[in-house]
Design a protein around this motif. Structure first.
Motif, PDB file in Angstrom:
ATOM      1  N   LEU A   1       9.140   3.209   5.715  1.00 29.05           N
ATOM      2  CA  LEU A   1       9.371   3.337   7.156  1.00 29.05           C
ATOM      3  C   LEU A   1       9.272   4.786   7.618  1.00 29.05           C
ATOM      4  O   LEU A   1       8.846   5.064   8.738  1.00 29.05           O
ATOM      5  N   ARG A   2       9.659   5.732   6.751  1.00 28.51           N
ATOM      6  CA  ARG A   2       9.594   7.141   7.121  1.00 28.51           C
ATOM      7  C   ARG A   2       8.190   7.715   6.965  1.00 28.51           C
ATOM      8  O   ARG A   2       7.851   8.698   7.618  1.00 28.51           O
ATOM      9  N   CYS A   3       7.370   7.140   6.085  1.00 28.31           N
ATOM     10  CA  CYS A   3       6.037   7.677   5.814  1.00 28.31           C
ATOM     11  C   CYS A   3       4.987   7.160   6.787  1.00 28.31           C
ATOM     12  O   CYS A   3       3.837   7.599   6.731  1.00 28.31           O
ATOM     13  N   ILE A   4       5.344   6.232   7.632  1.00 34.49           N
ATOM     14  CA  ILE A   4       4.383   5.573   8.509  1.00 34.49           C
ATOM     15  C   ILE A   4       4.699   5.922   9.957  1.00 34.49           C
ATOM     16  O   ILE A   4       5.868   5.956  10.354  1.00 34.49           O
ATOM     17  N   PRO A   5       3.681   6.200  10.787  1.00 31.65           N
ATOM     18  CA  PRO A   5       3.935   6.441  12.215  1.00 31.65           C
ATOM     19  C   PRO A   5       4.643   5.256  12.859  1.00 31.65           C
ATOM     20  O   PRO A   5       4.459   4.106  12.457  1.00 31.65           O
ATOM     21  N   ASP A   6       5.455   5.561  13.869  1.00 32.76           N
ATOM     22  CA  ASP A   6       6.255   4.519  14.511  1.00 32.76           C
ATOM     23  C   ASP A   6       5.406   3.363  15.013  1.00 32.76           C
ATOM     24  O   ASP A   6       5.811   2.195  14.932  1.00 32.76           O
ATOM     25  N   SER A   7       4.223   3.645  15.539  1.00 31.25           N
ATOM     26  CA  SER A   7       3.395   2.597  16.119  1.00 31.25           C
ATOM     27  C   SER A   7       2.873   1.624  15.082  1.00 31.25           C
ATOM     28  O   SER A   7       2.376   0.550  15.430  1.00 31.25           O
ATOM     29  N   GLN A   8       2.980   1.992  13.794  1.00 28.93           N
ATOM     30  CA  GLN A   8       2.407   1.152  12.744  1.00 28.93           C
ATOM     31  C   GLN A   8       3.440   0.598  11.771  1.00 28.93           C
ATOM     32  O   GLN A   8       3.076  -0.069  10.803  1.00 28.93           O
ATOM     33  N   ARG A   9       4.719   0.843  12.005  1.00 30.72           N
ATOM     34  CA  ARG A   9       5.709   0.464  10.998  1.00 30.72           C
ATOM     35  C   ARG A   9       5.754  -1.037  10.759  1.00 30.72           C
ATOM     36  O   ARG A   9       5.795  -1.492   9.618  1.00 30.72           O
ATOM     37  N   THR A  10       5.773  -1.835  11.829  1.00 29.56           N
ATOM     38  CA  THR A  10       5.829  -3.285  11.649  1.00 29.56           C
ATOM     39  C   THR A  10       4.578  -3.786  10.931  1.00 29.56           C
ATOM     40  O   THR A  10       4.659  -4.604  10.009  1.00 29.56           O
ATOM     41  N   TYR A  11       3.425  -3.293  11.357  1.00 31.01           N
ATOM     42  CA  TYR A  11       2.178  -3.702  10.713  1.00 31.01           C
ATOM     43  C   TYR A  11       2.132  -3.221   9.266  1.00 31.01           C
ATOM     44  O   TYR A  11       1.638  -3.924   8.384  1.00 31.01           O
TER      45      TYR A  11
END
Length: 733
Positions: A590-600
């Motif tokens: 969750l921390r390594c991924i941009p917010d817009s892509q976390r769910t995906y």
């Protein structure tokens, strides 16, 4: 502006000095244009509660606050939003409902299903590999639909998706129980004569094939479970993470995953108790049965747990559907969270990651490529897949392993497996989340932690070698005297040659020399008194030393093996350290991924874990059990389920699979640590933050030095406390 605003005077009354009284006029210039509401939001900014933040904190710019869109954050349907419902409109209440859902999901998917493994094999005459396919159907569905669901569910309708997932789980459980009501009464051989004289094992082949035709029904039920499960662990996790600070997120997720582990514990215990009840107790008089739970032919009430679970799922459908697009605390979290997104070498990846909003399938290829080029993310997915093989395999077949290695009943084996493995998983996940919160670990710290836990699993995995001595079984582990050169297993000998014995039903008997026979027929017994004692057994003189009698008693021979008391404590630690990395690893993703892509990203992660881990895991373990089978049950010229296994070969195969899987996981954790590039460094302040969280490179935002951090930490603590209540202070003022 050198003094605290009058509106916030009471709030800081307890402090000896104003947090902003040391700021220069130049530093406070960007704040002069902010209106009163925005000013309070700035005062309530959140700071990473960690000593590893390089002495810097982020302040949200005025332009960011003005541009931030307001979403529906009230509980209710349409315009009907009663004030009483808003009491539950906070992260704690949401966590409660998600814990309920994850506990019931674990109860049925990882508890009841696994407790019923050997029982469903016996009832529907299926080999272990086909039962493994039933278990894997959950992950097949989640892998195929998970990517699409997580992509489309990344918007603002997370609560509605969660309600739909709960309904899918309820329908799946209902589907799983239907074979009981349409398959007829269980035939365990009550009309079969097991002795050599007049032996008859003939039954209808049509009935046998009809039982095996229920395999697709179980698969459909598991597919529906997979739909609900993937919604829960992708959309549900990000819904929680959106609503609490980065410091509290691992702890919240750890609590949710802990309940997800408590559910299987209850499932094992409940399922184990139900397996002591006869399968058709709702249709026959159980007091007249001539069979008990210790009999290998016994089948318990496997279906009751699914009935219970389907009702529990329906309880949370409505509460989850009542939530709005986001919680009231989500806006503050979005504005104040400091990004730890992995800094990718290709700047185009960052641009694409920020631009992709998951509203159109046209963005899907670009969004996918951003994730696939994120090396730490891929390494963590592969580590999760390797761990998934062991987790899913052990959870599915551990009761059967205990049952065959230590000679206990199916019900007791399920209760022992659940009573040891599942609490271990709960403790592991809770401690894993707590350690991250207690030590305020960043990405690299969490990766080092999960690496160490992988090697601890290897040490405790030696417990699978705590196996008992092989039981002396005529024709399997000890040969008939007149058949000494024949290959084993060979249950036929001259003493039972004319008996026309079959392996369709397993009815073990034991002689006075503690030698076990597959059935009274294979012992050459000519007469019987009920189903307890058999006389005139001619094969006793053909095996081992001379027997004082020609009588055998029903049941397996006592092994007097107590190694199970060594196996169970060690297996507790195996499970603990296997599940220990779950909250840290998930938090790292969750921390390594941009917010817009976390769910995906979670959808992609679970797709990889399932396709490479939890789908093949039960199938591989089932194949291992089938590969070491010594005696198969006969089924109209073919084979049904296995009766007797090679225990040494079983332990060897499982141990080797565990060692290979955990070594691979450890390598992947090290590679993730090596490839991870933090957004902040001593040389520069570059940051791959999401929209609205950029550090100060423009005139409307700023970075405060460590001299300001001590005073702002007090504000951060207040905000973290308000997040636990779920009502932001900016709203209460």
């Amino acid at each position: 502006m050198s003094e605290c605003p009058q509106k916030n005077e009471t709030k800081f009354k307890q402090n000896r000095s104003c947090p902003f009284d040391a700021l220069s006029a130049e530093e406070m210039a960007p704040l002069n244009s902010i209106n009163a509401t925005e000013e309070m939001a700035v005062k309530n900014l959140a700071v990473e509660d960690s000593p590893k933040n390089d002495g810097q904190v982020s302040v949200v710019s005025s332009s960011t606050l003005a541009d931030e869109k307001d979403f529906d954050n009230q509980c209710g349907f349409g315009k009907c939003k009663p004030k009483a419902l808003q009491t539950f409109n906070n992260p704690k209440a949401l966590l409660f409902f998600l814990c309920w859902l994850s506990a019931v999901q674990g109860f049925v998917v990882n508890g009841i299903n696994n407790a019923n493994t050997s029982t469903i094999e016996r009832r529907f005459q299926l080999p272990s590999s086909q039962v493994g396919i039933i278990i894997s159907a959950y992950d097949i569905s989640a892998a195929i639909l998970g990517v699409i669901i997580s992509y489309m569910g990344a918007g603002r309708r997370k609560s509605k998706w969660l309600a739909f997932g709960a309904a899918a789980l309820a329908i799946g459980s209902f589907t799983m129980m239907t074979p009981h009501f349409s398959s007829g009464l269980y035939e365990w051989g009550q009309n079969v004569t097991y002795s050599c004289a007049g032996n008859s094992n003939s039954t209808s082949c049509n009935a046998d094939s009809r039982l095996q035709s229920y395999l697709p029904v179980f698969i459909v039920g598991q597919l529906l479970h997979g739909v609900g499960g993937t919604i829960l662990y992708t959309i549900g996790v990000t819904f929680i993470d959106d609503s609490v600070s980065s410091n509290n997120s691992p702890f919240y997720i750890g609590i949710m995953l802990t309940f997800a582990s408590i559910g299987p514990a209850l499932g094992y215990l409940f399922g184990g108790e139900m397996l002591k009840t006869y399968v058709d107790f709702d249709m026959v008089d159980t007091t007249s049965l001539d069979i008990d739970p210790d009999d290998p032919l016994w089948v318990g009430a496997w279906w009751v747990g699914f009935v219970f679970a389907s009702m529990l799922f329906l309880v949370v459908v409505l509460p989850l559907a009542l939530y709005g697009e986001e919680l009231p605390s989500a806006k503050r979290v979005r504005l104040t969270r400091i990004s730890q997104t992995h800094k990718q070498a290709n700047s185009l990846d960052k641009v694409e990651a920020e631009a992709t909003t998951h509203r159109s399938f046209r963005d899907l290829p670009a969004a996918t490529m951003v994730l696939l080029r994120n090396a730490p993310f891929i390494c963590l997915c592969l580590a999760g897949a390797s761990d998934g093989i062991i987790m899913s395999g052990f959870s599915t077949f551990m009761p059967k392993f205990i049952q065959n290695q230590y000679g206990v009943s199916a019900g007791l084996a399920s209760m022992l497996a659940g009573g040891v493995a599942v609490p271990g998983a709960a403790v592991g996940q809770l401690v894993g989340g707590y350690v991250c919160k207690r030590w305020s670990l960043k990405v690299k710290g969490m990766l080092r932690l999960v690496f160490v836990s992988s090697f601890l699993v290897l040490f405790f995995a030696l417990c699978v070698w705590a196996i008992c001595e092989e039981t002396l079984i005529a024709g399997i582990t000890v040969q008939y005297n007149d058949n000494f050169t024949a290959n084993v297993p060979n249950l036929d000998a001259s003493c039972n040659q004319g008996c026309d014995c079959s392996t369709k039903y397993y009815e073990p008997v034991c002689s006075d020399q503690n030698i076990q026979f597959f059935s009274p027929c294979h012992a050459g017994c000519l007469s019987t008194v009920g189903r307890e004692t058999y006389h005139n057994c001619s094969c006793l003189s053909e095996v081992g030393s001379l027997h004082s009698t020609t009588t055998v008693t029903a049941g397996k021979c006592d092994s007097n093996c107590n190694l199970i008391y060594i196996f169970l404590p060690l297996m507790f630690f195996v499970t603990t350290f296997t599940f220990f990395p779950s909250p840290p690893a998930l938090s790292v993703i969750l921390r390594c991924i941009p917010d817009s892509q976390r769910t995906y990203a979670l959808g992609i992660k679970w797709a990889i874990v399932r396709l490479l881990g939890t789908i093949p895991g039960p199938i591989l373990f089932g194949a291992v059990f089938d590969n070491v089978c010594i005696v198969w049950g006969e089924n109209c010229g073919g084979t049904a389920s296995c009766w007797i296994y090679d225990n040494f070969g079983l332990s060897l195969s499982i141990f080797l699979m565990t060692v290979v899987a955990k070594l691979f996981s450890a390598v992947m954790f090290i590679l993730a640590l090596k490839f991870y590039v933090p957004p902040l460094s001593d040389s520069n302040n570059s940051n791959c933050s999401g929209p609205g969280r950029k550090l100060s490179t423009d005139t409307s935002s700023m970075v405060l030095t460590s001299e300001r951090k001590s005073s702002l930490d007090r504000l951060s603590q207040e905000i973290d406390e308000s997040a636990m209540v779920g009502i932001p202070k900016v709203m209460r003022l």
